[in-house]
Design an enzyme around this catalytic site. Structure first.
Site, PDB file in Angstrom:
ATOM      1  N   CYS A  75      -4.269  -9.651   2.602  1.00 13.57           N
ATOM      2  CA  CYS A  75      -3.276  -9.238   3.605  1.00 13.57           C
ATOM      3  C   CYS A  75      -3.355 -10.196   4.791  1.00 13.57           C
ATOM      4  O   CYS A  75      -4.451 -10.521   5.258  1.00 13.57           O
ATOM      5  CB  CYS A  75      -3.582  -7.802   4.073  1.00 13.57           C
ATOM      6  SG  CYS A  75      -2.404  -7.170   5.291  1.00 13.57           S
ATOM      7  N   HIS A 113       2.628  -2.493  -1.221  1.00 13.62           N
ATOM      8  CA  HIS A 113       1.764  -2.999  -0.144  1.00 13.62           C
ATOM      9  C   HIS A 113       2.561  -3.083   1.169  1.00 13.62           C
ATOM     10  O   HIS A 113       2.077  -2.680   2.226  1.00 13.62           O
ATOM     11  CB  HIS A 113       1.232  -4.382  -0.547  1.00 13.62           C
ATOM     12  CG  HIS A 113       0.376  -5.066   0.476  1.00 13.62           C
ATOM     13  ND1 HIS A 113      -0.961  -5.313   0.290  1.00 13.62           N
ATOM     14  CD2 HIS A 113       0.686  -5.579   1.683  1.00 13.62           C
ATOM     15  CE1 HIS A 113      -1.454  -5.942   1.371  1.00 13.62           C
ATOM     16  NE2 HIS A 113      -0.476  -6.113   2.226  1.00 13.62           N
ATOM     17  N   GLU A 114       3.801  -3.588   1.081  1.00  9.85           N
ATOM     18  CA  GLU A 114       4.610  -3.752   2.301  1.00  9.85           C
ATOM     19  C   GLU A 114       5.087  -2.416   2.852  1.00  9.85           C
ATOM     20  O   GLU A 114       5.085  -2.194   4.068  1.00  9.85           O
ATOM     21  CB  GLU A 114       5.806  -4.675   2.025  1.00  9.85           C
ATOM     22  CG  GLU A 114       5.428  -6.079   1.560  1.00  9.85           C
ATOM     23  CD  GLU A 114       4.317  -6.729   2.382  1.00  9.85           C
ATOM     24  OE1 GLU A 114       3.473  -7.418   1.799  1.00  9.85           O
ATOM     25  OE2 GLU A 114       4.259  -6.508   3.621  1.00  9.85           O
ATOM     26  N   HIS A 166       2.555  -0.694   4.898  1.00  8.14           N
ATOM     27  CA  HIS A 166       2.474  -1.175   6.281  1.00  8.14           C
ATOM     28  C   HIS A 166       3.393  -0.371   7.208  1.00  8.14           C
ATOM     29  O   HIS A 166       3.094  -0.147   8.370  1.00  8.14           O
ATOM     30  CB  HIS A 166       2.867  -2.661   6.372  1.00  8.14           C
ATOM     31  CG  HIS A 166       1.753  -3.623   6.101  1.00  8.14           C
ATOM     32  ND1 HIS A 166       0.565  -3.622   6.806  1.00  8.14           N
ATOM     33  CD2 HIS A 166       1.665  -4.639   5.205  1.00  8.14           C
ATOM     34  CE1 HIS A 166      -0.216  -4.598   6.339  1.00  8.14           C
ATOM     35  NE2 HIS A 166       0.422  -5.226   5.374  1.00  8.14           N
TER      36      HIS A 166
END
Ligand SMILES: CNC(=O)c1cccc(C)c1Nc1nc(N2CCN(c3ccccc3Cl)CC2)nc(N2CSC[C@H]2C(=O)NC)n1
EC number: 3.5.1.88
Length: 188
Positions: A115, A158-159, A162
């Site tokens: 990351c 993953h995004e 966030h």
């Protein structure tokens, strides 16, 4: 354009916030943000430019990672097959993304995840859904509903994490970071 100095690092509270929904039509600022989020990925994936601007290469970048707590992230997953003409596996700026359904089957990157906001190596499998159905709006406000699997599915998860204040290592099994479930698929 964004440089590494613009990328917020782990420990900054903005990375643990719930991002705000983006309103349409996009303001000029939000249009610029979307452009810059995608430009970072394009530049970082070009060996010469990556070196020139001292970037870390990435296939995804979420607005909170540049200090903007908005529901927006760029994803650019290149086609790693030899022929240069290979168009990306997935390329778009996903706005107000929602995972509307996901497979029971889990998947993880064999080599673990990195990351741009985490400056240390955190070894271990990051178990995610192997396949997802993703709904999002693009910069023009068009609604998309797409099914993703393998690398693009992992990157989008993953995004989207966030945007909800979640970092990849939150998912790594504390007792056994390399725990493999029998029906889990390993990607990359
Ligand atoms: C700890 N082990 C590891 O990091 C790790 C180690 C080995 C393999 C993988 C596959 C790992 N894992 C991992 N590798 C990546 N890249 C591979 C190289 N690539 C890239 C590099 C150069 C040019 C063009 C490109 Cl395309 C950029 C992207 N990216 C992510 N993630 C996790 S999902 C969001 C995405 C992200 O953009 N992170 C910054 N994970």
């Amino acid at each position: 354009m964004f440089l590494m100095d613009d990328i917020v690092r782990d420990g900054d509270p903005v990375l643990r916030q719930e991002a705000k929904k983006v309103k349409f039509p996009l303001s000029a600022d939000d249009k610029k943000l979307a452009h810059n989020l995608m430009e970072y990925l394009e530049v970082s994936q070009n060996p010469e430019l990556c070196e020139k601007y001292k970037l870390r290469a990435g296939v995804g970048l979420a607005a909170p990672q540049v200090g903007v707590s908005k529901m927006m992230a760029s994803v650019l997953v290149p086609n790693d097959d030899e022929n240069e003409k290979g168009k990306p596996l997935f390329k778009d700026v996903i706005i107000n993304p929602v995972i509307v359904s996901n497979s029971v089957q889990r998947g993880a990157l064999t080599e673990g995840e990195g990351c741009l906001s985490v400056d240390r190596d955190v070894p271990g499998y990051v178990p995610r859904s192997a396949r997802i159905t993703l709904k999002y709006q693009d910069v023009d406000g068009n609604e998309h509903k797409i099914r993703l699997k393998n690398y693009p599915a992992i990157v989008c998860q993953h995004e989207i994490d966030h945007l909800h204040g979640i970092l990849f290592y939150d998912h790594i099994n504390k007792d056994n970071p390399f725990k493999r479930d029998d029906d889990e698929v390993f990607i990359y």
